[in-house]
Design a protein around this motif. Structure first.
Motif, PDB file in Angstrom:
ATOM      1  N   GLY A  19       0.789  -1.217   0.000  1.00  0.00           N
ATOM      2  CA  GLY A  19       0.000   0.000   0.000  1.00  0.00           C
ATOM      3  C   GLY A  19       0.822   1.268   0.000  1.00  0.00           C
ATOM      4  N   ALA A  20       0.128   2.375   0.193  1.00  0.00           N
ATOM      5  CA  ALA A  20       0.747   3.684   0.041  1.00  0.00           C
ATOM      6  C   ALA A  20       0.072   4.692   0.962  1.00  0.00           C
ATOM      7  N   LYS A  21       0.593   5.894   0.946  1.00  0.00           N
ATOM      8  CA  LYS A  21      -0.084   7.029   1.576  1.00  0.00           C
ATOM      9  C   LYS A  21      -1.567   6.997   1.211  1.00  0.00           C
ATOM     10  N   THR A  22      -2.411   7.390   2.140  1.00  0.00           N
ATOM     11  CA  THR A  22      -3.877   7.441   2.037  1.00  0.00           C
ATOM     12  C   THR A  22      -4.539   6.109   2.381  1.00  0.00           C
ATOM     13  N   THR A  23      -3.760   5.021   2.538  1.00  0.00           N
ATOM     14  CA  THR A  23      -4.355   3.715   2.794  1.00  0.00           C
ATOM     15  C   THR A  23      -4.100   3.258   4.226  1.00  0.00           C
ATOM     16  N   LEU A  24      -4.892   2.267   4.648  1.00  0.00           N
ATOM     17  CA  LEU A  24      -4.737   1.669   5.972  1.00  0.00           C
ATOM     18  C   LEU A  24      -3.740   0.516   5.981  1.00  0.00           C
ATOM     19  N   TRP A  25      -3.154   0.209   4.823  1.00  0.00           N
ATOM     20  CA  TRP A  25      -2.106  -0.803   4.765  1.00  0.00           C
ATOM     21  C   TRP A  25      -0.868  -0.323   5.515  1.00  0.00           C
ATOM     22  N   GLU A  26       0.031  -1.261   5.804  1.00  0.00           N
ATOM     23  CA  GLU A  26       1.265  -0.897   6.514  1.00  0.00           C
ATOM     24  C   GLU A  26       2.082   0.128   5.733  1.00  0.00           C
ATOM     25  N   GLY A  27       2.034   0.042   4.399  1.00  0.00           N
ATOM     26  CA  GLY A  27       2.774   0.999   3.586  1.00  0.00           C
ATOM     27  C   GLY A  27       2.284   2.425   3.724  1.00  0.00           C
ATOM     28  N   GLY A  28       1.056   2.598   4.202  1.00  0.00           N
ATOM     29  CA  GLY A  28       0.523   3.941   4.427  1.00  0.00           C
ATOM     30  C   GLY A  28       0.676   4.428   5.843  1.00  0.00           C
ATOM     31  N   THR A  29       0.958   3.499   6.772  1.00  0.00           N
ATOM     32  CA  THR A  29       0.853   3.849   8.190  1.00  0.00           C
ATOM     33  C   THR A  29       2.080   3.504   9.043  1.00  0.00           C
ATOM     34  N   ARG A  30       2.964   2.695   8.515  1.00  0.00           N
ATOM     35  CA  ARG A  30       4.170   2.350   9.276  1.00  0.00           C
ATOM     36  C   ARG A  30       5.296   3.248   8.782  1.00  0.00           C
ATOM     37  N   GLY A  31       5.787   4.100   9.651  1.00  0.00           N
ATOM     38  CA  GLY A  31       6.663   5.166   9.207  1.00  0.00           C
ATOM     39  C   GLY A  31       8.135   4.949   9.499  1.00  0.00           C
ATOM     40  N   ALA A  32       8.979   5.382   8.583  1.00  0.00           N
ATOM     41  CA  ALA A  32      10.417   5.411   8.832  1.00  0.00           C
ATOM     42  C   ALA A  32      10.692   6.404   9.960  1.00  0.00           C
ATOM     43  N   ALA A  33      11.412   5.961  10.996  1.00  0.00           N
ATOM     44  CA  ALA A  33      11.612   6.814  12.167  1.00  0.00           C
ATOM     45  C   ALA A  33      12.824   6.354  12.974  1.00  0.00           C
ATOM     46  N   PHE A  34      13.391   7.287  13.732  1.00  0.00           N
ATOM     47  CA  PHE A  34      14.449   6.952  14.682  1.00  0.00           C
ATOM     48  C   PHE A  34      14.540   8.038  15.744  1.00  0.00           C
ATOM     49  N   VAL A  35      15.255   7.728  16.810  1.00  0.00           N
ATOM     50  CA  VAL A  35      15.633   8.742  17.797  1.00  0.00           C
ATOM     51  C   VAL A  35      17.146   8.710  17.936  1.00  0.00           C
ATOM     52  N   TYR A  36      17.707   9.871  18.239  1.00  0.00           N
ATOM     53  CA  TYR A  36      19.160   9.959  18.416  1.00  0.00           C
ATOM     54  C   TYR A  36      19.486  10.926  19.545  1.00  0.00           C
ATOM     55  N   SER A  37      20.498  10.578  20.329  1.00  0.00           N
ATOM     56  CA  SER A  37      21.058  11.479  21.328  1.00  0.00           C
ATOM     57  C   SER A  37      22.489  11.051  21.603  1.00  0.00           C
ATOM     58  N   ASP A  38      23.338  12.018  21.938  1.00  0.00           N
ATOM     59  CA  ASP A  38      24.709  11.683  22.317  1.00  0.00           C
ATOM     60  C   ASP A  38      24.753  10.924  23.640  1.00  0.00           C
ATOM     61  N   ASN A  39      23.805  11.229  24.552  1.00  0.00           N
ATOM     62  CA  ASN A  39      23.975  10.714  25.914  1.00  0.00           C
ATOM     63  C   ASN A  39      22.687  10.410  26.675  1.00  0.00           C
ATOM     64  N   LEU A  40      21.525  10.568  26.061  1.00  0.00           N
ATOM     65  CA  LEU A  40      20.277  10.372  26.795  1.00  0.00           C
ATOM     66  C   LEU A  40      19.696   8.969  26.650  1.00  0.00           C
ATOM     67  N   LEU A  41      20.188   8.197  25.676  1.00  0.00           N
ATOM     68  CA  LEU A  41      19.657   6.862  25.430  1.00  0.00           C
ATOM     69  C   LEU A  41      20.488   5.832  26.191  1.00  0.00           C
ATOM     70  N   GLN A  42      19.823   5.031  27.004  1.00  0.00           N
ATOM     71  CA  GLN A  42      20.528   4.003  27.769  1.00  0.00           C
ATOM     72  C   GLN A  42      20.978   2.848  26.883  1.00  0.00           C
ATOM     73  N   ASN A  43      20.265   2.625  25.812  1.00  0.00           N
ATOM     74  CA  ASN A  43      20.581   1.549  24.884  1.00  0.00           C
ATOM     75  C   ASN A  43      20.443   2.107  23.471  1.00  0.00           C
ATOM     76  N   ASP A  44      21.497   2.026  22.686  1.00  0.00           N
ATOM     77  CA  ASP A  44      21.416   2.579  21.330  1.00  0.00           C
ATOM     78  C   ASP A  44      22.201   1.710  20.356  1.00  0.00           C
ATOM     79  N   GLY A  45      22.181   2.121  19.103  1.00  0.00           N
ATOM     80  CA  GLY A  45      22.870   1.362  18.072  1.00  0.00           C
ATOM     81  C   GLY A  45      22.161   0.084  17.680  1.00  0.00           C
TER      82      GLY A  45
END
Length: 474
Positions: free
Chosen positions: A287-313
């Motif tokens: 699927g794609a944008k505008t749809t209820l499929w995973e391709g429309g709703t599961r987003g590329a994402a991450f969090v980053y910090s130099d020192n606030l994340l207890q577990n990273d990488g």
């Protein structure tokens, strides 16, 4: 003679330690517009996104981070912590001439952060209503706003349909002529960083980029990175992603050079899946944008910090939804979310890999389109039509049908643990699971408010406001 330090010394030292431990971090929340799952380097090595890749891989890649199928509803989630079907923004997006808006009775994240002493700024796309001044960014908790109210405008001229749409706070603003949008946004972000003391102040910087939404426009040097791609639209789109990456790199370099990264969290997410019908790609998702499929709703994402994340990488597979960012960031800033909010605090999950604070979420409930979807554990139930773009779109120059004319049963069930690409509807074999999820969906439907999707109002015409899209007509 007693040579031990005086008690006052320990009191001061303890106070310094407590202050240091309790000092809220700077929060930089970056939203890409229409970025596909397969359009980032950490999912697709054909993409040139070195700045984003470096942070994603050194931080925490969020592999099950969900957003809404389109833009306005996701921004609603980020700003309020409530599902769109609780604010009336569950159907489509706010169109320029339609008097839709995020209701004023919802307190926004920047308003909450300002109560905690944060300085708050937005650079980029608003898309949460502008027909009345009270719905615009500087009336919703932001100290400053540079950007545009609508979506899908020209990257160089800032014109949408028949009107100009770019502001500095409440004034019509004209960036340097011919300057590309991503560069305008990054330059303003750096300007804000120069106005904030990284030690004394706490900064919330919301950066909803125009990139990489249509129209497909990008300086040629970025398009040339993908000279091996024969399809021009895909070449342009990929170039737009790389231009976004460079802009983010400029901002993160400025954050580091000015000392912000000593105590900062960067969140990066798309607002919805990629529009494969323009040039994005969501493989292997359906699927794609505008749809209820995973391709429309599961987003590329991450969090980053130099020192606030207890577990990273590493890659985190725990379930997170767009509504969770409000309570997560507010808690991190030292605040307390309101009771009854749809979002939940996911900081333990994001920072240390703890199990998700949620076991279910609602993709959407749309009373106009008559469709909905819910996930409970590993199972996903879709009610009604998932949308118009229902296939697995390959990379150009190959073509595949979006399965426009396919008819679907009233209810489809998928086991996303065994079948994350949604190839196998297992509803008929699991009536008990369908019944359970329908019960949960009915529970949420009982709390839905009707979609606020008013018709176009001719009073919005830019001709009434000197050729500009402007508040003051509702």
């Amino acid at each position: 003679m007693d040579s031990s330090p005086p008690l006052l010394f320990f009191a001061v030292l303890a106070g310094m330690v407590l202050f240091g431990a309790a000092k809220p971090p700077h929060i930089i929340f970056i939203v890409a517009d229409d970025l596909g799952w397969n359009d980032v380097g950490w999912h697709n090595d054909q993409m040139f996104t070195p700045n984003l890749d470096k942070m994603a891989r050194a931080g925490v890649i969020l592999n099950s981070s969900y957003v809404q199928p389109v833009c306005t509803p996701s921004r609603n989630c980020f700003m309020t912590g409530y599902y769109p079907f609780h604010t009336g923004l569950q159907h489509e997006v706010i169109h320029p001439s339609h008097p839709g808006y995020l209701p004023a009775n919802f307190t926004t994240l920047p308003q909450k952060l300002k109560q905690l002493g944060y300085t708050t700024h937005i650079v980029g796309k608003w898309h949460l209503g502008f027909c009345d001044w009270k719905y615009t960014p500087t009336y919703r908790g932001f100290d400053s706003f540079m950007g545009y109210y609508n979506g899908a405008e020209d990257y160089f001229t800032h014109i949408r349909d028949n009107g100009y749409d770019f502001r500095f706070n409440t004034s019509v603003h004209h960036p340097p002529e011919g300057e590309y949008s991503a560069n305008v946004i990054s330059a303003r972000a750096v300007e804000i960083l120069d106005s904030v003391d990284p030690v004394r102040d706490q900064l919330y910087l919301y950066l909803p980029f125009q990139s990489v939404h249509a129209p497909l426009e990008v300086p040629e040097r970025y398009e040339n990175i993908y000279a091996n791609i024969s399809t021009k639209s895909r070449r342009q789109y990929c170039g737009m992603v790389s231009a976004l990456d460079e802009a983010v790199g400029n901002i993160t370099s400025a954050l580091r050079d000015r000392g912000f990264m000593d105590n900062a969290l960067i969140v990066f997410t798309t607002d919805n899946g990629g529009p494969t019908f323009t040039a994005a790609n969501n493989l292997p998702l359906r699927g794609a944008k505008t749809t209820l499929w995973e391709g429309g709703t599961r987003g590329a994402a991450f969090v980053y910090s130099d020192n606030l994340l207890q577990n990273d990488g590493y890659t985190n597979n725990e379930m997170i939804h767009a509504v969770d960012w409000f309570p997560t960031l507010l808690t991190l800033a030292g605040g307390k979310p309101d009771a009854g909010m749809d979002g939940v605090n996911q900081w333990p999950t994001v920072s240390s890999g703890a199990p998700s604070a949620r076991s279910e979420f609602v993709y959407n409930i749309d009373d106009i389109s008559k469709n909905a979807a819910i996930r409970v554990g590993q199972y996903k139930l879709i009610e009604g039509s998932p949308g118009n773009h229902n296939g697995w779109t390959p990379l150009p120059p190959l073509e595949a049908s979006d399965m426009f004319n396919v008819s679907f049963p009233e209810h489809q069930l998928f086991d996303l643990q065994a079948d994350p690409t949604e190839h196998h509807d297992i509803a008929s074999d699991n009536p008990d699971v369908v019944s359970k999820l329908l019960g949960r969906l009915s529970f949420h439907k009982a709390t839905m408010v009707p979609a606020n999707f008013p018709p176009a109002d001719p009073a919005s015409d830019p001709k009434n406001f000197g050729g500009n899209w402007s508040p003051g007509w509702c």
